[in-house]
Design a protein around this motif. Sequence first.
Motif, PDB file in Angstrom:
ATOM      1  N   VAL A   6       0.875  -1.163   0.000  1.00  0.00           N
ATOM      2  CA  VAL A   6       0.000   0.000   0.000  1.00  0.00           C
ATOM      3  C   VAL A   6       0.918   1.220   0.000  1.00  0.00           C
ATOM      4  CG1 VAL A   6      -0.293   0.022   2.519  1.00  0.00           C
ATOM      5  CG2 VAL A   6      -1.977   1.138   1.091  1.00  0.00           C
ATOM      6  N   ALA A   7       0.614   2.157  -0.884  1.00  0.00           N
ATOM      7  CA  ALA A   7       1.454   3.340  -1.044  1.00  0.00           C
ATOM      8  C   ALA A   7       0.567   4.552  -1.314  1.00  0.00           C
ATOM      9  CB  ALA A   7       2.435   3.133  -2.188  1.00  0.00           C
ATOM     10  N   ALA A   8       1.186   5.699  -1.314  1.00  0.00           N
ATOM     11  CA  ALA A   8       0.488   6.948  -1.633  1.00  0.00           C
ATOM     12  C   ALA A   8      -0.719   7.170  -0.727  1.00  0.00           C
ATOM     13  CB  ALA A   8       0.090   6.982  -3.107  1.00  0.00           C
TER      14      ALA A   8
ATOM     15  N   GLU B 112      -3.946 -14.266  -2.919  1.00  0.00           N
ATOM     16  CA  GLU B 112      -4.834 -13.275  -3.516  1.00  0.00           C
ATOM     17  C   GLU B 112      -5.333 -12.359  -2.397  1.00  0.00           C
ATOM     18  OE1 GLU B 112      -8.908 -12.935  -6.122  1.00  0.00           O
ATOM     19  OE2 GLU B 112      -7.663 -14.722  -6.278  1.00  0.00           O
ATOM     20  N   VAL B 113      -5.324 -11.077  -2.649  1.00  0.00           N
ATOM     21  CA  VAL B 113      -5.820 -10.093  -1.685  1.00  0.00           C
ATOM     22  C   VAL B 113      -6.895  -9.275  -2.380  1.00  0.00           C
ATOM     23  CG1 VAL B 113      -5.240  -8.071  -0.285  1.00  0.00           C
ATOM     24  CG2 VAL B 113      -3.639  -9.990  -0.411  1.00  0.00           C
ATOM     25  N   ASP B 114      -8.073  -9.198  -1.744  1.00  0.00           N
ATOM     26  CA  ASP B 114      -9.152  -8.415  -2.335  1.00  0.00           C
ATOM     27  C   ASP B 114      -9.737  -7.394  -1.362  1.00  0.00           C
ATOM     28  OD1 ASP B 114     -10.739  -9.926  -0.620  1.00  0.00           O
ATOM     29  OD2 ASP B 114     -11.479 -11.232  -2.202  1.00  0.00           O
ATOM     30  N   GLY B 115      -9.089  -7.244  -0.196  1.00  0.00           N
ATOM     31  CA  GLY B 115      -9.579  -6.263   0.761  1.00  0.00           C
ATOM     32  C   GLY B 115      -8.501  -5.876   1.754  1.00  0.00           C
ATOM     33  N   MET B 116      -8.706  -4.720   2.362  1.00  0.00           N
ATOM     34  CA  MET B 116      -7.770  -4.199   3.339  1.00  0.00           C
ATOM     35  C   MET B 116      -8.558  -3.513   4.452  1.00  0.00           C
ATOM     36  SD  MET B 116      -4.687  -1.459   2.660  1.00  0.00           S
ATOM     37  CE  MET B 116      -5.728  -0.472   1.619  1.00  0.00           C
ATOM     38  N   ARG B 117      -8.100  -3.672   5.682  1.00  0.00           N
ATOM     39  CA  ARG B 117      -8.727  -3.009   6.828  1.00  0.00           C
ATOM     40  C   ARG B 117      -7.709  -2.065   7.441  1.00  0.00           C
ATOM     41  NH1 ARG B 117      -9.424  -5.212  12.788  1.00  0.00           N
ATOM     42  NH2 ARG B 117     -10.571  -3.470  13.657  1.00  0.00           N
ATOM     43  N   ILE B 118      -8.089  -0.815   7.558  1.00  0.00           N
ATOM     44  CA  ILE B 118      -7.264   0.193   8.212  1.00  0.00           C
ATOM     45  C   ILE B 118      -8.068   0.717   9.394  1.00  0.00           C
ATOM     46  CG2 ILE B 118      -6.036   2.379   7.990  1.00  0.00           C
ATOM     47  CD1 ILE B 118      -6.033   1.943   4.966  1.00  0.00           C
TER      48      ILE B 118
ATOM     49  N   LEU C   9      -8.693  10.044   5.175  1.00  0.00           N
ATOM     50  CA  LEU C   9      -7.525   9.355   4.630  1.00  0.00           C
ATOM     51  C   LEU C   9      -7.857   8.811   3.249  1.00  0.00           C
ATOM     52  CD1 LEU C   9      -4.668   8.071   5.036  1.00  0.00           C
ATOM     53  CD2 LEU C   9      -5.853   6.063   5.916  1.00  0.00           C
ATOM     54  N   THR C  10      -6.986   9.054   2.296  1.00  0.00           N
ATOM     55  CA  THR C  10      -7.147   8.522   0.953  1.00  0.00           C
ATOM     56  C   THR C  10      -5.993   7.577   0.664  1.00  0.00           C
ATOM     57  OG1 THR C  10      -8.196  10.566   0.216  1.00  0.00           O
ATOM     58  CG2 THR C  10      -7.346   9.110  -1.494  1.00  0.00           C
ATOM     59  N   VAL C  11      -6.304   6.393   0.139  1.00  0.00           N
ATOM     60  CA  VAL C  11      -5.292   5.441  -0.306  1.00  0.00           C
ATOM     61  C   VAL C  11      -5.305   5.495  -1.831  1.00  0.00           C
ATOM     62  CG1 VAL C  11      -4.566   3.035  -0.358  1.00  0.00           C
ATOM     63  CG2 VAL C  11      -5.616   3.975   1.709  1.00  0.00           C
ATOM     64  N   PHE C  12      -4.207   5.926  -2.410  1.00  0.00           N
ATOM     65  CA  PHE C  12      -4.140   6.077  -3.865  1.00  0.00           C
ATOM     66  C   PHE C  12      -3.587   4.840  -4.572  1.00  0.00           C
ATOM     67  CE2 PHE C  12      -4.152  10.519  -2.486  1.00  0.00           C
ATOM     68  CZ  PHE C  12      -5.179  11.007  -3.276  1.00  0.00           C
ATOM     69  N   ALA C  13      -2.854   3.980  -3.854  1.00  0.00           N
ATOM     70  CA  ALA C  13      -2.242   2.834  -4.529  1.00  0.00           C
ATOM     71  C   ALA C  13      -2.198   1.620  -3.615  1.00  0.00           C
ATOM     72  CB  ALA C  13      -0.828   3.190  -4.988  1.00  0.00           C
ATOM     73  N   PHE C  14      -2.742   0.501  -4.113  1.00  0.00           N
ATOM     74  CA  PHE C  14      -2.666  -0.788  -3.436  1.00  0.00           C
ATOM     75  C   PHE C  14      -2.368  -1.804  -4.513  1.00  0.00           C
ATOM     76  CE2 PHE C  14      -4.768  -4.656  -1.717  1.00  0.00           C
ATOM     77  CZ  PHE C  14      -3.882  -4.860  -0.671  1.00  0.00           C
ATOM     78  N   MET C  15      -1.215  -2.477  -4.437  1.00  0.00           N
ATOM     79  CA  MET C  15      -0.811  -3.312  -5.554  1.00  0.00           C
ATOM     80  C   MET C  15      -0.135  -4.583  -5.103  1.00  0.00           C
ATOM     81  SD  MET C  15       1.956  -0.501  -6.609  1.00  0.00           S
ATOM     82  CE  MET C  15       1.768   0.676  -5.273  1.00  0.00           C
ATOM     83  N   GLY C  16      -0.228  -5.593  -5.915  1.00  0.00           N
ATOM     84  CA  GLY C  16       0.433  -6.858  -5.679  1.00  0.00           C
ATOM     85  C   GLY C  16       1.490  -7.119  -6.731  1.00  0.00           C
ATOM     86  N   GLY C  17       2.505  -7.877  -6.343  1.00  0.00           N
ATOM     87  CA  GLY C  17       3.541  -8.267  -7.271  1.00  0.00           C
ATOM     88  C   GLY C  17       4.527  -7.177  -7.602  1.00  0.00           C
ATOM     89  N   VAL C  18       4.657  -6.196  -6.722  1.00  0.00           N
ATOM     90  CA  VAL C  18       5.588  -5.079  -6.981  1.00  0.00           C
ATOM     91  C   VAL C  18       7.023  -5.498  -6.829  1.00  0.00           C
ATOM     92  CG1 VAL C  18       3.985  -3.248  -6.468  1.00  0.00           C
ATOM     93  CG2 VAL C  18       5.266  -4.275  -4.617  1.00  0.00           C
TER      94      VAL C  18
END
Length: 108
Positions: free
Chosen positions: A8-10, A85-91, A99-108
């Motif tokens: 998770v970034a940005a 596989e990830v299809d959700g996130m809890r903050i 709060l805004t999350v601009f980037a959530f990525m796999g395989g980086v």
Amino acid sequence: MQAKLWRVAALSPWDGGDLTINALHLYSASIRVDTAAIISSSHHPSSGSLSSIAQDPPGSTVVFAASDVKSSGFFVQWEFSTAVEVDGMRIAGGDLSALTVFAFMGGV
């Protein structure tokens, strides 16, 4: 998509201040999948321990300095031993309505 590395970034607190959280968990089909992953971040928290945000129930508060969160290289990531596989996130914690999350990525 399955990946061994998820990031998770940005993240952007609307007030431009510090990022204050006490939980950051990953899910697949509503099941938490990050408990065995190695969690790391591009910057050390200014307060608290990164491992605290992996606790369930949510643990102590972790604070990342505003200057770190605003940097283009800021991220929190999970490394898994096998692809998941990830299809959700809890903050949880702080004022998450701002709060805004601009980037959530796999395989980086």
